[in-house]
Design an enzyme around this catalytic site. Structure first.
Site, PDB file in Angstrom:
ATOM      1  N   SER A  29       0.818  -1.259  -0.056  1.00  0.00           N
ATOM      2  CA  SER A  29      -0.074  -0.039   0.180  1.00  0.00           C
ATOM      3  C   SER A  29       1.071   1.293   0.030  1.00  0.00           C
ATOM      4  O   SER A  29       1.731   1.548   0.874  1.00  0.00           O
ATOM      5  CB  SER A  29      -0.933  -0.067   1.162  1.00  0.00           C
ATOM      6  OG  SER A  29      -1.863  -1.064   1.243  1.00  0.00           O
ATOM      7  N   HIS A  60      -3.093   0.571  -4.589  1.00  0.00           N
ATOM      8  CA  HIS A  60      -2.703  -0.580  -5.384  1.00  0.00           C
ATOM      9  C   HIS A  60      -3.183  -0.504  -6.727  1.00  0.00           C
ATOM     10  O   HIS A  60      -4.233  -0.566  -7.232  1.00  0.00           O
ATOM     11  CB  HIS A  60      -3.156  -1.737  -4.868  1.00  0.00           C
ATOM     12  CG  HIS A  60      -2.606  -2.199  -3.359  1.00  0.00           C
ATOM     13  ND1 HIS A  60      -1.771  -3.250  -3.317  1.00  0.00           N
ATOM     14  CD2 HIS A  60      -3.307  -1.702  -2.433  1.00  0.00           C
ATOM     15  CE1 HIS A  60      -1.354  -3.355  -1.865  1.00  0.00           C
ATOM     16  NE2 HIS A  60      -2.229  -2.467  -1.437  1.00  0.00           N
ATOM     17  N   ALA A 112       2.853  -1.867   4.002  1.00  0.00           N
ATOM     18  CA  ALA A 112       2.774  -1.029   5.095  1.00  0.00           C
ATOM     19  C   ALA A 112       2.147  -1.738   6.252  1.00  0.00           C
ATOM     20  O   ALA A 112       1.343  -2.572   6.018  1.00  0.00           O
ATOM     21  CB  ALA A 112       1.657   0.076   4.459  1.00  0.00           C
ATOM     22  N   SER A 211      -0.918  -8.804   4.844  1.00  0.00           N
ATOM     23  CA  SER A 211      -0.482  -9.438   3.527  1.00  0.00           C
ATOM     24  C   SER A 211       1.086 -10.284   3.698  1.00  0.00           C
ATOM     25  O   SER A 211       1.381 -10.619   5.047  1.00  0.00           O
ATOM     26  CB  SER A 211      -0.389  -8.318   2.687  1.00  0.00           C
ATOM     27  OG  SER A 211       0.835  -7.512   3.015  1.00  0.00           O
ATOM     28  N   HIS A 246      -6.985   3.989   6.672  1.00  0.00           N
ATOM     29  CA  HIS A 246      -6.253   3.714   5.354  1.00  0.00           C
ATOM     30  C   HIS A 246      -5.548   4.812   4.820  1.00  0.00           C
ATOM     31  O   HIS A 246      -4.624   4.852   4.255  1.00  0.00           O
ATOM     32  CB  HIS A 246      -7.070   2.893   4.399  1.00  0.00           C
ATOM     33  CG  HIS A 246      -6.146   2.302   3.279  1.00  0.00           C
ATOM     34  ND1 HIS A 246      -5.197   1.407   3.312  1.00  0.00           N
ATOM     35  CD2 HIS A 246      -6.122   2.535   2.039  1.00  0.00           C
ATOM     36  CE1 HIS A 246      -4.593   1.187   2.419  1.00  0.00           C
ATOM     37  NE2 HIS A 246      -5.080   1.824   1.304  1.00  0.00           N
TER      38      HIS A 246
END
Length: 275
Positions: A29, A60, A112, A211, A246
């Site tokens: 990200s 992304h 991130a 992730s 975010h």
């Protein structure tokens, strides 16, 4: 079948690139800007690659970028797929299988992450020394193809020690402070509660994200050497008295952009020089 999907994607991409890439890059990200540094780029949208999912998350871009970086042929995922987007985990990790078949030997995976260790602060770069899979998911569950990797792959050194030495020397050369620590994978998409962050700290985690771990597991299964780097985008829940968003993640990665770009460029240059 997964193998058929890999072969179809490899065929499609191979017809569009001139030579085999040596290094694969997975850009998390807000970190996809590195792909903009690639020279003579060939860009292939995920939606055009047979069998590929599509990125649905802000920050992304959703494409593979092939070309040269610091004189090294690379292929970069400018945006990744996440388990929380609803994709099966074998689809989340499909690009790693494809990059292996295209020829990569080394993978640099970035993300991130939220800082759990209070010695970290937003904007820090953290070299991943190990990880904790806190999801109960594993991309290797199911039938194993022995031509691809062993049934029970060793994860003792999931993050290659020699690559970490190169990374530390690169940071030192640039005068960057490079932290290191353990990355914890939670499925998301909700952020952790303060109690969960406290648990992660007790377990030995330094940073937490959504992730990286499934991709690293598949990379090691396929015999790819891995370097992992987290950009600490925020402090995890309960450490600071503020809500998480975010938007903050993207803002912080933009703030850390120059250090991140310089660092990864220097790592790739050093790897090429040491060959």
């Amino acid at each position: 079948m997964l193998k058929e999907k890999v072969n179809e994607a490899v065929k499609y991409i191979s017809e569009r690139i001139s030579t085999k890439p040596q290094i694969g890059l997975i850009l998390g990200s807000g970190l996809g800007v590195l792909a903009d540094e690639i020279e003579e780029p060939v860009k292939v949208a995920y939606q055009d690659i047979p069998g590929f999912p599509v990125s649905t998350v802000e920050g992304h871009a959703g494409q593979l970028v092939y070309g040269s970086l610091q004189g090294v042929p690379v292929i970069a995922m400018q945006g990744r797929f996440h388990f929380y987007e609803g994709y099966p985990i074998d689809m989340v990790t499909l690009p790693v299988r494809v990059m292996k078949e295209l020829g990569i030997e080394t993978m640099i995976v970035t993300n991130a992450a939220g800082g759990v260790n209070q010695n970290l602060k937003p904007g820090d770069l953290m070299l991943i020394t190990d990880h904790i899979n806190n999801t109960g998911q594993n991309p290797l569950i199911g039938p194993n193809d022995s031509e691809v990797g062993v049934r029970f792959p060793d994860m003792s050194t999931a993050y290659d020690q020699d690559l970490r030495v190169v990374a530390k020397k690169a940071a030192e050369k640039l005068g960057l402070t490079l932290k290191d620590g353990v990355y914890v994978w939670n499925s998301g998409p909700s952020y952790e509660t303060p109690a969960e962050v406290k648990m992660i700290r007790y377990l030995g985690g330094d940073a937490v994200g959504m992730s990286t771990v499934p991709e690293v597991i598949v990379a090691r299964h396929a015999g790819i050497n891995v370097l992992g780097v987290s950009c600490i985008s925020n402090m995890a829940a309960g450490i600071l008295d503020q809500p998480l968003s975010h938007t903050e993640v993207i803002e912080t990665t933009e703030y850390a952009r120059e250090n991140f770009l310089s660092f990864i460029r220097e790592v790739i240059f050093s790897l090429n020089r040491n060959k």
